[in-house]
Design a protein around this motif. Sequence first.
Motif, short mmCIF file in Angstrom:
data_model
loop_
_atom_site.label_atom_id
_atom_site.label_comp_id
_atom_site.label_asym_id
_atom_site.label_seq_id
_atom_site.Cartn_x
_atom_site.Cartn_y
_atom_site.Cartn_z
N ALA A 98 0.83 -1.21 0.00
CA ALA A 98 0.00 0.00 0.00
C ALA A 98 0.86 1.26 0.00
O ALA A 98 0.59 2.22 -0.73
CB ALA A 98 -0.93 -0.01 1.21
N VAL A 99 1.91 1.27 0.82
CA VAL A 99 2.80 2.42 0.89
C VAL A 99 3.57 2.59 -0.41
O VAL A 99 3.70 3.71 -0.93
CB VAL A 99 3.77 2.28 2.08
CG1 VAL A 99 4.85 3.35 2.05
CG2 VAL A 99 3.00 2.34 3.40
N LEU A 100 4.06 1.49 -0.96
CA LEU A 100 4.81 1.56 -2.21
C LEU A 100 3.91 2.03 -3.35
O LEU A 100 4.31 2.86 -4.19
CB LEU A 100 5.42 0.20 -2.54
CG LEU A 100 6.33 -0.40 -1.46
CD1 LEU A 100 6.87 -1.75 -1.92
CD2 LEU A 100 7.47 0.53 -1.11
N ASP A 101 2.68 1.51 -3.41
CA ASP A 101 1.72 1.96 -4.42
C ASP A 101 1.43 3.45 -4.28
O ASP A 101 1.39 4.20 -5.26
CB ASP A 101 0.41 1.18 -4.30
CG ASP A 101 0.47 -0.21 -4.93
OD1 ASP A 101 1.59 -0.66 -5.24
OD2 ASP A 101 -0.58 -0.84 -5.09
N ALA A 102 1.21 3.86 -3.04
CA ALA A 102 0.86 5.27 -2.79
C ALA A 102 1.99 6.19 -3.20
O ALA A 102 1.74 7.32 -3.66
CB ALA A 102 0.52 5.46 -1.31
N TYR A 119 -5.61 11.74 -14.22
CA TYR A 119 -4.55 11.01 -14.91
C TYR A 119 -4.75 9.49 -14.90
O TYR A 119 -3.94 8.76 -15.48
CB TYR A 119 -3.20 11.35 -14.27
CG TYR A 119 -2.92 12.83 -14.24
CD1 TYR A 119 -2.46 13.49 -15.37
CD2 TYR A 119 -3.16 13.58 -13.09
CE1 TYR A 119 -2.23 14.87 -15.36
CE2 TYR A 119 -2.93 14.94 -13.06
CZ TYR A 119 -2.47 15.58 -14.19
OH TYR A 119 -2.24 16.94 -14.18
N VAL A 120 -5.81 9.03 -14.26
CA VAL A 120 -6.10 7.60 -14.21
C VAL A 120 -6.76 7.16 -15.52
O VAL A 120 -7.67 7.83 -16.02
CB VAL A 120 -7.03 7.28 -13.01
CG1 VAL A 120 -7.62 5.89 -13.12
CG2 VAL A 120 -6.26 7.42 -11.70
N CYS A 121 -6.28 6.04 -16.06
CA CYS A 121 -6.88 5.47 -17.27
C CYS A 121 -7.79 4.31 -16.87
O CYS A 121 -7.36 3.39 -16.18
CB CYS A 121 -5.80 4.98 -18.22
SG CYS A 121 -4.73 6.28 -18.85
N GLY A 122 -9.04 4.37 -17.29
CA GLY A 122 -10.00 3.34 -16.93
C GLY A 122 -11.08 3.90 -16.03
O GLY A 122 -10.86 4.89 -15.31
N CYS A 152 6.56 0.97 -11.67
CA CYS A 152 6.01 2.33 -11.69
C CYS A 152 4.50 2.34 -11.52
O CYS A 152 3.83 3.30 -11.91
CB CYS A 152 6.37 3.01 -13.00
SG CYS A 152 5.70 2.19 -14.48
N TRP A 153 3.93 1.28 -10.93
CA TRP A 153 2.48 1.18 -10.83
C TRP A 153 2.01 1.12 -9.39
O TRP A 153 2.70 0.59 -8.53
CB TRP A 153 1.98 -0.07 -11.57
CG TRP A 153 2.19 0.02 -13.04
CD1 TRP A 153 3.24 -0.50 -13.75
CD2 TRP A 153 1.36 0.71 -13.97
NE1 TRP A 153 3.11 -0.18 -15.08
CE2 TRP A 153 1.97 0.57 -15.25
CE3 TRP A 153 0.18 1.44 -13.87
CZ2 TRP A 153 1.43 1.11 -16.41
CZ3 TRP A 153 -0.36 1.98 -15.02
CH2 TRP A 153 0.26 1.82 -16.27
N GLY A 154 0.84 1.67 -9.16
CA GLY A 154 0.17 1.56 -7.88
C GLY A 154 -1.33 1.48 -8.10
O GLY A 154 -1.83 1.94 -9.13
N VAL A 155 -2.03 0.86 -7.17
CA VAL A 155 -3.48 0.71 -7.29
C VAL A 155 -4.13 1.58 -6.22
O VAL A 155 -3.85 1.43 -5.03
CB VAL A 155 -3.91 -0.76 -7.14
CG1 VAL A 155 -5.42 -0.89 -7.32
CG2 VAL A 155 -3.17 -1.63 -8.15
N GLY A 168 -0.03 4.65 -13.13
CA GLY A 168 1.41 4.65 -13.23
C GLY A 168 1.91 5.27 -14.51
O GLY A 168 1.13 5.62 -15.41
N ASP A 169 3.22 5.42 -14.57
CA ASP A 169 3.87 6.02 -15.73
C ASP A 169 5.34 5.60 -15.67
O ASP A 169 5.94 5.60 -14.58
CB ASP A 169 3.74 7.54 -15.67
CG ASP A 169 4.27 8.22 -16.92
OD1 ASP A 169 5.51 8.30 -17.06
OD2 ASP A 169 3.46 8.68 -17.75
N PRO A 170 5.96 5.24 -16.79
CA PRO A 170 7.36 4.82 -16.76
C PRO A 170 8.30 5.85 -16.13
O PRO A 170 9.37 5.48 -15.61
CB PRO A 170 7.70 4.62 -18.25
CG PRO A 170 6.39 4.28 -18.88
CD PRO A 170 5.37 5.10 -18.15
N ARG A 171 7.90 7.10 -16.12
CA ARG A 171 8.75 8.14 -15.52
C ARG A 171 8.72 8.10 -13.99
O ARG A 171 9.45 8.84 -13.34
CB ARG A 171 8.31 9.52 -16.02
CG ARG A 171 8.58 9.75 -17.50
CD ARG A 171 7.99 11.06 -17.97
NE ARG A 171 6.53 11.02 -17.99
CZ ARG A 171 5.77 12.06 -18.29
NH1 ARG A 171 6.33 13.24 -18.56
NH2 ARG A 171 4.46 11.94 -18.31
#
Length: 389
Positions: A98-102, A119-122, A152-155, A168-171
């Motif tokens: 959760a912390v890493l995603d955030a 910026y969320v897709c979906g 580079c992703w979080g939920v 997320g984003d590769p950057r």
Amino acid sequence: MNFDFYNPTHLLFGRGKLNELGHQLLPGKKAMVLISNGNSTKANGSLYRTLDQLEKAGVEHAVFDKIMENPVKEVIMEGAAFAKDNGCDFIVALGGGAVLDASVAISAMATNPGDLWDYVCGGTGKGKQLVNMGLPIVTIATTSGTGSEINCWGVISNLETNEKIGFGDPRLVPVLSIVDPELMLTVPPKYTAYQGFDALFHNTEVMISNGINIMSETLALSAIENIAKYLPIAVRDGKNLEARERVAYGSTVAGMTMQLTSTTAEHSMEHSMSAYHHDLPHGAGLIMISRAFYEFFIEKHACDGQFIKMAKAMGIEDADKPEDFITALVKLQEDCGVADLRMSDYGFKPEESMALAKGARAMQGGLFLANPCEMTDEDCALIFDKSYR
């Protein structure tokens, strides 16, 4: 044979690696130290050890301690404002998934205008592109589950719309990641199991994905073998450092396999479950639906050979049919004490199945495209029906 792998993260893996943080070239002068709203990092001393390492590196810090088990958009925006108000120029994320995603979402919103859902897709997200680079991220994993320490992703959940969607984003890939199994010795047995199965399913989903390739399969099978062998030991004896190390390896490797090959609709389905029932731990939800989910593809003979390979990696050396994977999966759940999880204990009702199915496709429909064969909403709802207890 074709694959595309990009990961600029400097990964420090192994026992005692947190002690090397202060010797690394860090990406800023003041860190926003991101932790959960629980007490674990304070109780086990990892927070104070991290702050000490930052001080050795000559880095100032400000601690933000409001991340919950399923992080929500409002706290992401609050964290982004905290980073700006305190003049933080990078993030140190110390915690579990959760912390890493955030950290990914806070990184983006600390430097970009508007709301996260822009910026969320979906789902109801607006799908805009980020304008600016996010704050650099350093991750320090304290659990073994998501693999988020090197991707580079979080939920993130949106309580207003009952959505839980990946962002997320590769950057936003972390610049530095520390995976030190010594930080995981105090994780309770139940959560050790939940997190370990999340890591397992990242790899098993990659194995059945229609995008599987030689590199992701090689890594995934190695991770599956280590998790299947050592997770029951880590659940029974949390102080067993070798078991913690091997499960941590399987989890971190999943961060790589998921970059090489997508996971499948199992994750979409669980995110729908915990979007509607926010207290459900992610790994627990995955365990609840796992048997029916994989049986669906076995019954379709969608990728028999992949199931046999996984069954062998999980300890059935003479596996020769896809059903052997289910045998191995059920035994592993029994050995870890999670075979009796019940959806009804978290407030689910049988009549929710189709709503959950439609939610899974609306929130993260892209993962359905990675399935080895078609799965309709009706198929998805039937998996929920078969999983319900």
